[in-house]
Design a protein around this motif. Sequence first.
Motif, short mmCIF file in Angstrom:
data_model
loop_
_atom_site.label_atom_id
_atom_site.label_comp_id
_atom_site.label_asym_id
_atom_site.label_seq_id
_atom_site.Cartn_x
_atom_site.Cartn_y
_atom_site.Cartn_z
N ASN A 55 28.87 44.59 34.45
CA ASN A 55 29.62 43.47 35.00
C ASN A 55 28.69 42.39 35.56
N GLY A 56 29.26 41.31 36.02
CA GLY A 56 28.49 40.17 36.50
C GLY A 56 27.58 40.47 37.67
N ASP A 57 27.88 41.54 38.39
CA ASP A 57 27.04 41.96 39.52
C ASP A 57 25.94 42.93 39.10
N GLY A 58 25.86 43.22 37.79
CA GLY A 58 24.84 44.13 37.29
C GLY A 58 25.21 45.60 37.42
N VAL A 59 26.48 45.89 37.67
CA VAL A 59 26.95 47.26 37.84
C VAL A 59 27.45 47.79 36.50
N SER A 60 27.02 48.99 36.13
CA SER A 60 27.46 49.62 34.90
C SER A 60 28.81 50.31 35.15
N ILE A 61 29.77 50.03 34.26
CA ILE A 61 31.14 50.52 34.40
C ILE A 61 31.49 51.32 33.13
N THR A 62 32.05 52.50 33.32
CA THR A 62 32.52 53.30 32.19
C THR A 62 34.01 53.05 31.98
N LEU A 63 34.53 53.56 30.89
CA LEU A 63 35.97 53.43 30.64
C LEU A 63 36.77 54.12 31.74
N ALA A 64 36.31 55.28 32.19
CA ALA A 64 37.02 56.00 33.25
C ALA A 64 37.05 55.18 34.54
N MET A 65 35.96 54.53 34.86
CA MET A 65 35.91 53.70 36.07
C MET A 65 36.86 52.51 35.94
N PHE A 66 36.86 51.87 34.76
CA PHE A 66 37.77 50.75 34.51
C PHE A 66 39.22 51.22 34.61
N SER A 67 39.51 52.36 34.02
CA SER A 67 40.85 52.93 34.04
C SER A 67 41.32 53.23 35.47
N ASP A 68 40.42 53.72 36.30
CA ASP A 68 40.75 54.00 37.70
C ASP A 68 40.93 52.72 38.52
N TRP A 69 40.18 51.67 38.19
CA TRP A 69 40.23 50.41 38.92
C TRP A 69 41.50 49.62 38.61
N LEU A 70 41.92 49.67 37.36
CA LEU A 70 43.03 48.84 36.90
C LEU A 70 44.28 48.96 37.77
N PRO A 71 44.75 50.16 38.11
CA PRO A 71 45.96 50.24 38.94
C PRO A 71 45.80 49.62 40.33
N THR A 72 44.59 49.51 40.82
CA THR A 72 44.38 48.95 42.17
C THR A 72 44.58 47.45 42.23
N VAL A 73 44.58 46.78 41.07
CA VAL A 73 44.73 45.32 41.07
C VAL A 73 46.06 44.86 40.46
N PHE A 74 46.94 45.80 40.16
CA PHE A 74 48.24 45.41 39.60
C PHE A 74 49.01 44.55 40.61
N GLY A 75 49.37 43.33 40.18
CA GLY A 75 50.17 42.43 41.00
C GLY A 75 49.44 41.84 42.20
N GLN A 76 48.13 42.02 42.28
CA GLN A 76 47.37 41.55 43.44
C GLN A 76 47.04 40.05 43.38
N PHE A 77 47.20 39.44 42.21
CA PHE A 77 46.84 38.02 42.04
C PHE A 77 47.97 37.30 41.30
#
Length: 129
Positions: A48-70
């Motif tokens: 990502n833009g901050d230089g952090v490596s993200i796996t599919l599992a990490m993306f999958s876990d993150w996605l529900p945390t931002v539902f409807g947040q913006f």
Amino acid sequence: MNNKEKISKELENFCRNIEKWFRGETQDQKLLYETIMSGFSSDFSMLNGDGVSITLAMFSDWLPTVFGQFPDRSVQIEDVEIHYSNDHGLATFTEIQITGTVSNQRSSSAVFLLTQEKALWFHLIEKWI
């Protein structure tokens, strides 16, 4: 559909669907989640833009945390260039996310695995602009 069209379609679908996700604009959250995730290879990774490596599992876990947040976020891509072979594709583009008066831009390059049906995200690198 040729390989360039598959990649272009996946980019467009992802932008449309992630915007809906951020805004919470769906009658069926589970279906939208599955639709978004179906565009990724099981071996997907990103830097990502901050230089952090993200796996599919990490993306999958993150996605529900931002539902409807913006609820007013828009997601667009510009300056898309696509190159491809029989099995792989490379897309470079600028991603623009606008929330209220704040605009975040990323220069991105994505590698796609090409199947007979579609293009699957395999690797993504983002750099803040």
